[in-house]
Design a protein around this motif. Structure first.
Motif, PDB file in Angstrom:
ATOM      1  N   VAL A   1       0.714  -1.269  -0.090  1.00  0.00           N
ATOM      2  CA  VAL A   1      -0.040  -0.081  -0.020  1.00  0.00           C
ATOM      3  C   VAL A   1       1.030   1.188   0.174  1.00  0.00           C
ATOM      4  N   GLY A   2       0.701   2.246  -0.868  1.00  0.00           N
ATOM      5  CA  GLY A   2       1.333   3.550  -0.891  1.00  0.00           C
ATOM      6  C   GLY A   2       0.842   4.486  -1.831  1.00  0.00           C
ATOM      7  N   GLU A   3       1.489   5.438  -1.864  1.00  0.00           N
ATOM      8  CA  GLU A   3       2.719   5.898  -1.111  1.00  0.00           C
ATOM      9  C   GLU A   3       2.322   6.827  -0.042  1.00  0.00           C
TER      10      GLU A   3
ATOM     11  N   LYS B   1       4.589   7.319  10.184  1.00  0.00           N
ATOM     12  CA  LYS B   1       4.442   6.008   9.400  1.00  0.00           C
ATOM     13  C   LYS B   1       4.595   4.783  10.201  1.00  0.00           C
ATOM     14  N   THR B   2       5.641   4.691  11.235  1.00  0.00           N
ATOM     15  CA  THR B   2       5.777   3.582  12.048  1.00  0.00           C
ATOM     16  C   THR B   2       4.569   3.379  13.023  1.00  0.00           C
ATOM     17  N   THR B   3       3.994   4.637  13.549  1.00  0.00           N
ATOM     18  CA  THR B   3       2.856   4.326  14.512  1.00  0.00           C
ATOM     19  C   THR B   3       1.626   3.976  13.745  1.00  0.00           C
ATOM     20  N   THR B   4       1.379   4.392  12.399  1.00  0.00           N
ATOM     21  CA  THR B   4       0.430   3.862  11.386  1.00  0.00           C
ATOM     22  C   THR B   4       0.635   2.347  11.095  1.00  0.00           C
ATOM     23  N   LEU B   5       1.796   1.997  10.830  1.00  0.00           N
ATOM     24  CA  LEU B   5       2.191   0.512  10.454  1.00  0.00           C
ATOM     25  C   LEU B   5       1.893  -0.251  11.915  1.00  0.00           C
ATOM     26  N   LYS B   6       2.388   0.164  13.091  1.00  0.00           N
ATOM     27  CA  LYS B   6       1.962  -0.541  14.093  1.00  0.00           C
ATOM     28  C   LYS B   6       0.704  -0.790  14.463  1.00  0.00           C
ATOM     29  N   MET B   7      -0.242   0.208  14.479  1.00  0.00           N
ATOM     30  CA  MET B   7      -1.511   0.037  14.548  1.00  0.00           C
ATOM     31  C   MET B   7      -2.391  -0.718  13.462  1.00  0.00           C
TER      32      MET B   7
ATOM     33  N   LYS C   1      -4.245  -4.410  14.158  1.00  0.00           N
ATOM     34  CA  LYS C   1      -5.679  -4.683  14.069  1.00  0.00           C
ATOM     35  C   LYS C   1      -5.743  -5.966  13.152  1.00  0.00           C
ATOM     36  N   LEU C   2      -4.789  -5.910  12.094  1.00  0.00           N
ATOM     37  CA  LEU C   2      -4.808  -7.266  11.218  1.00  0.00           C
ATOM     38  C   LEU C   2      -4.428  -8.521  11.718  1.00  0.00           C
ATOM     39  N   GLY C   3      -3.505  -8.362  12.699  1.00  0.00           N
ATOM     40  CA  GLY C   3      -2.905  -9.620  13.178  1.00  0.00           C
ATOM     41  C   GLY C   3      -1.902 -10.069  12.180  1.00  0.00           C
ATOM     42  N   CYS C   4      -0.927  -9.255  11.473  1.00  0.00           N
ATOM     43  CA  CYS C   4      -0.132 -10.029  10.558  1.00  0.00           C
ATOM     44  C   CYS C   4       1.127  -9.074  10.775  1.00  0.00           C
ATOM     45  N   GLY C   5       2.272  -9.569   9.955  1.00  0.00           N
ATOM     46  CA  GLY C   5       3.514  -8.661  10.148  1.00  0.00           C
ATOM     47  C   GLY C   5       3.351  -7.754   8.687  1.00  0.00           C
ATOM     48  N   GLY C   6       4.481  -6.810   8.964  1.00  0.00           N
ATOM     49  CA  GLY C   6       4.530  -5.901   7.962  1.00  0.00           C
ATOM     50  C   GLY C   6       5.848  -4.971   8.222  1.00  0.00           C
ATOM     51  N   ALA C   7       6.264  -4.149   7.153  1.00  0.00           N
ATOM     52  CA  ALA C   7       7.346  -3.385   7.089  1.00  0.00           C
ATOM     53  C   ALA C   7       7.058  -2.012   6.359  1.00  0.00           C
ATOM     54  N   VAL C   8       7.899  -1.052   6.502  1.00  0.00           N
ATOM     55  CA  VAL C   8       7.749   0.294   5.646  1.00  0.00           C
ATOM     56  C   VAL C   8       9.153   0.225   4.797  1.00  0.00           C
ATOM     57  N   LYS C   9       8.814   0.030   3.657  1.00  0.00           N
ATOM     58  CA  LYS C   9      10.097   0.267   2.452  1.00  0.00           C
ATOM     59  C   LYS C   9       9.801   1.195   1.490  1.00  0.00           C
TER      60      LYS C   9
ATOM     61  N   ASN D   1       8.659   4.296   1.463  1.00  0.00           N
ATOM     62  CA  ASN D   1       7.394   5.297   1.764  1.00  0.00           C
ATOM     63  C   ASN D   1       6.218   4.127   1.400  1.00  0.00           C
ATOM     64  N   PHE D   2       6.299   2.915   1.169  1.00  0.00           N
ATOM     65  CA  PHE D   2       5.129   2.100   0.952  1.00  0.00           C
ATOM     66  C   PHE D   2       5.248   0.996   2.250  1.00  0.00           C
ATOM     67  N   MET D   3       4.053   0.539   2.693  1.00  0.00           N
ATOM     68  CA  MET D   3       3.934  -0.368   3.614  1.00  0.00           C
ATOM     69  C   MET D   3       3.586  -1.608   2.957  1.00  0.00           C
ATOM     70  N   GLU D   4       4.203  -2.764   3.483  1.00  0.00           N
ATOM     71  CA  GLU D   4       4.285  -4.124   2.928  1.00  0.00           C
ATOM     72  C   GLU D   4       3.443  -4.928   3.967  1.00  0.00           C
ATOM     73  N   PHE D   5       2.577  -5.732   3.882  1.00  0.00           N
ATOM     74  CA  PHE D   5       1.954  -6.666   4.937  1.00  0.00           C
ATOM     75  C   PHE D   5       1.796  -8.109   4.283  1.00  0.00           C
ATOM     76  N   GLN D   6       2.009  -8.917   5.151  1.00  0.00           N
ATOM     77  CA  GLN D   6       2.204 -10.169   4.812  1.00  0.00           C
ATOM     78  C   GLN D   6       0.805 -10.764   4.494  1.00  0.00           C
ATOM     79  N   GLY D   7       0.561 -11.243   3.626  1.00  0.00           N
ATOM     80  CA  GLY D   7      -0.669 -11.892   3.109  1.00  0.00           C
ATOM     81  C   GLY D   7      -1.651 -11.054   2.244  1.00  0.00           C
ATOM     82  N   GLU D   8      -2.716 -11.611   1.731  1.00  0.00           N
ATOM     83  CA  GLU D   8      -3.687 -10.822   1.041  1.00  0.00           C
ATOM     84  C   GLU D   8      -4.811 -10.248   1.603  1.00  0.00           C
TER      85      GLU D   8
END
Length: 114
Positions: free
Chosen positions: A57-59, A67-73, A77-85, A87-94
């Motif tokens: 998701v981005g940009e 960015k880090t607080t939004t990603l953490k939240m 809520k989703l119960g998955c892993g993710g990272a910011v790379k 300016n885009f956020m990447e989440f594990q799964g569809e």
């Protein structure tokens, strides 16, 4: 062959006949502009990495702390892993169907069709 020498292989390409080496590396330009969430126009992308699906998701043009607080939240809520790379956020799964209402609830907007 002794241990101290590198192996030099010639495959057959001749660079002197009109070919040129690339002198400049790829430069990624990141925007330093910081926008409020209501002025973002996000879009989704889906990739396969090592056989697993990753939702991108981005940009996001936010400060690093936002960015880090939004990603953490979102991860909580989703119960998955993710990272910011980049300016885009990447989440594990569809997670497009679950992620969209959460981002709309925090005043982010999406491009048409996403």
């Amino acid at each position: 062959m002794s241990r101290g020498k590198k192996l030099d292989l010639f495959i057959g390409a001749n660079i002197d006949n009109g070919w040129a080496k690339v002198q400049t590396p790829k430069i990624i330009i990141l925007s330093k502009e910081i926008l409020e969430p209501s002025k973002h126009f996000l879009y989704f992308a889906k990739e396969k990495r090592r056989g697993k699906t990753v939702t991108i998701v981005g940009e996001f043009l936010l400060s690093k702390n936002d960015k880090t607080t939004t990603l953490k939240m979102l991860k909580k809520k989703l119960g998955c892993g993710g990272a910011v790379k980049e300016n885009f956020m990447e989440f594990q799964g569809e997670l497009k169907d679950k992620l969209r209402p959460l981002l709309l609830g925090t005043d982010f907007k999406f491009k048409n069709g996403h």
